[in-house]
Design a protein around this motif. Structure first.
Motif, PDB file in Angstrom:
ATOM      1  N   SER A  92       0.851  -1.173   0.000  1.00 28.37           N
ATOM      2  CA  SER A  92       0.000   0.000   0.000  1.00 28.37           C
ATOM      3  C   SER A  92       0.890   1.226   0.000  1.00 28.37           C
ATOM      4  CB  SER A  92      -0.918   0.007   1.226  1.00 28.37           C
ATOM      5  OG  SER A  92      -1.989   0.885   1.004  1.00 28.37           O
ATOM      6  N   PHE A  93       0.340   2.316  -0.461  1.00 27.48           N
ATOM      7  CA  PHE A  93       1.098   3.557  -0.578  1.00 27.48           C
ATOM      8  C   PHE A  93       0.313   4.687   0.077  1.00 27.48           C
ATOM      9  CE2 PHE A  93       2.497   0.729  -3.806  1.00 27.48           C
ATOM     10  CZ  PHE A  93       3.864   0.932  -3.856  1.00 27.48           C
ATOM     11  N   ALA A  94       1.012   5.716   0.495  1.00 32.14           N
ATOM     12  CA  ALA A  94       0.367   6.838   1.177  1.00 32.14           C
ATOM     13  C   ALA A  94       0.820   8.157   0.567  1.00 32.14           C
ATOM     14  CB  ALA A  94       0.717   6.817   2.666  1.00 32.14           C
ATOM     15  N   TYR A  95      -0.157   8.970   0.215  1.00 32.11           N
ATOM     16  CA  TYR A  95       0.105  10.348  -0.216  1.00 32.11           C
ATOM     17  C   TYR A  95      -0.113  11.256   0.983  1.00 32.11           C
ATOM     18  CZ  TYR A  95       0.002   9.191  -5.195  1.00 32.11           C
ATOM     19  OH  TYR A  95       0.270   8.680  -6.436  1.00 32.11           O
ATOM     20  N   ARG A  96       0.861  12.069   1.288  1.00 34.64           N
ATOM     21  CA  ARG A  96       0.706  13.037   2.367  1.00 34.64           C
ATOM     22  C   ARG A  96      -0.278  14.111   1.941  1.00 34.64           C
ATOM     23  NH1 ARG A  96       6.498  14.749   4.409  1.00 34.64           N
ATOM     24  NH2 ARG A  96       5.173  16.138   5.617  1.00 34.64           N
ATOM     25  N   VAL A  97      -1.141  14.509   2.860  1.00 32.11           N
ATOM     26  CA  VAL A  97      -2.162  15.510   2.561  1.00 32.11           C
ATOM     27  C   VAL A  97      -1.563  16.904   2.454  1.00 32.11           C
ATOM     28  CG1 VAL A  97      -4.281  16.577   3.418  1.00 32.11           C
ATOM     29  CG2 VAL A  97      -3.976  14.100   3.584  1.00 32.11           C
ATOM     30  N   CYS A  98      -0.591  17.204   3.264  1.00 32.52           N
ATOM     31  CA  CYS A  98       0.072  18.504   3.211  1.00 32.52           C
ATOM     32  C   CYS A  98       1.569  18.297   3.437  1.00 32.52           C
ATOM     33  CB  CYS A  98      -0.528  19.473   4.214  1.00 32.52           C
ATOM     34  SG  CYS A  98      -0.535  18.864   5.896  1.00 32.52           S
ATOM     35  N   GLU A  99       2.326  19.325   3.225  1.00 35.53           N
ATOM     36  CA  GLU A  99       3.772  19.182   3.190  1.00 35.53           C
ATOM     37  C   GLU A  99       4.462  19.059   4.549  1.00 35.53           C
ATOM     38  OE1 GLU A  99       5.815  18.593   0.625  1.00 35.53           O
ATOM     39  OE2 GLU A  99       3.954  18.363  -0.477  1.00 35.53           O
ATOM     40  N   GLU A 100       4.435  20.066   5.347  1.00 35.85           N
ATOM     41  CA  GLU A 100       5.323  20.113   6.505  1.00 35.85           C
ATOM     42  C   GLU A 100       4.786  19.451   7.772  1.00 35.85           C
ATOM     43  OE1 GLU A 100       8.524  21.065   6.630  1.00 35.85           O
ATOM     44  OE2 GLU A 100       8.376  21.206   4.470  1.00 35.85           O
ATOM     45  N   ARG A 101       3.956  20.113   8.498  1.00 31.57           N
ATOM     46  CA  ARG A 101       3.582  19.667   9.845  1.00 31.57           C
ATOM     47  C   ARG A 101       2.366  18.762   9.893  1.00 31.57           C
ATOM     48  NH1 ARG A 101       4.799  25.247  13.100  1.00 31.57           N
ATOM     49  NH2 ARG A 101       6.963  25.335  12.453  1.00 31.57           N
ATOM     50  N   CYS A 102       1.802  18.493   8.796  1.00 37.01           N
ATOM     51  CA  CYS A 102       0.590  17.682   8.746  1.00 37.01           C
ATOM     52  C   CYS A 102       0.946  16.205   8.923  1.00 37.01           C
ATOM     53  CB  CYS A 102      -0.094  17.906   7.409  1.00 37.01           C
ATOM     54  SG  CYS A 102      -1.641  17.047   7.255  1.00 37.01           S
ATOM     55  N   ARG A 103       0.177  15.522   9.710  1.00 38.50           N
ATOM     56  CA  ARG A 103       0.398  14.088   9.918  1.00 38.50           C
ATOM     57  C   ARG A 103      -0.728  13.267   9.302  1.00 38.50           C
ATOM     58  NH1 ARG A 103       2.358  14.693  16.092  1.00 38.50           N
ATOM     59  NH2 ARG A 103       4.421  15.463  15.596  1.00 38.50           N
ATOM     60  N   MET A 104      -1.289  13.790   8.243  1.00 38.39           N
ATOM     61  CA  MET A 104      -2.389  13.091   7.586  1.00 38.39           C
ATOM     62  C   MET A 104      -1.941  12.615   6.202  1.00 38.39           C
ATOM     63  SD  MET A 104      -5.548  15.585   8.625  1.00 38.39           S
ATOM     64  CE  MET A 104      -6.651  14.770   7.524  1.00 38.39           C
ATOM     65  N   ALA A 105      -2.480  11.489   5.808  1.00 34.17           N
ATOM     66  CA  ALA A 105      -2.199  10.950   4.482  1.00 34.17           C
ATOM     67  C   ALA A 105      -3.399  10.127   4.040  1.00 34.17           C
ATOM     68  CB  ALA A 105      -0.948  10.070   4.518  1.00 34.17           C
ATOM     69  N   PHE A 106      -3.494   9.857   2.761  1.00 31.61           N
ATOM     70  CA  PHE A 106      -4.514   8.922   2.325  1.00 31.61           C
ATOM     71  C   PHE A 106      -3.827   7.743   1.642  1.00 31.61           C
ATOM     72  CE2 PHE A 106      -4.313  12.107  -1.016  1.00 31.61           C
ATOM     73  CZ  PHE A 106      -4.364  11.398  -2.197  1.00 31.61           C
TER      74      PHE A 106
END
Length: 70
Positions: free
Chosen positions: A50-64
């Motif tokens: 599985s792969f994950a795209y980060r939702v935002c660049e720096e401080r965000c800890r979210m991905a889909f």
């Protein structure tokens, strides 16, 4: 026990391409896969990815999660 390891393009791409093809799904081109990928192993054998795209660049800890295959 299921263990995770980082995806390695040179080592893993051919294997996971076959998983997608076996399910009548065209494998994505390697350059389309995100930087963050993981391989799941059961008793030392690769069984899923599985792969994950980060939702935002720096401080965000979210991905889909995308491109999951078994």
């Amino acid at each position: 026990m299921i263990q995770l390891r980082p995806y390695d393009l040179a080592r893993d791409y051919l294997e996971i391409s076959e998983w997608w093809k076996a399910r009548d799904f065209p494998p994505p081109q390697p350059e389309l896969l995100p930087e963050y990928g993981f391989m799941a192993m059961d008793q030392g054998q690769d069984v899923a990815c599985s792969f994950a795209y980060r939702v935002c660049e720096e401080r965000c800890r979210m991905a889909f999660i995308v491109w999951t295959a078994t």
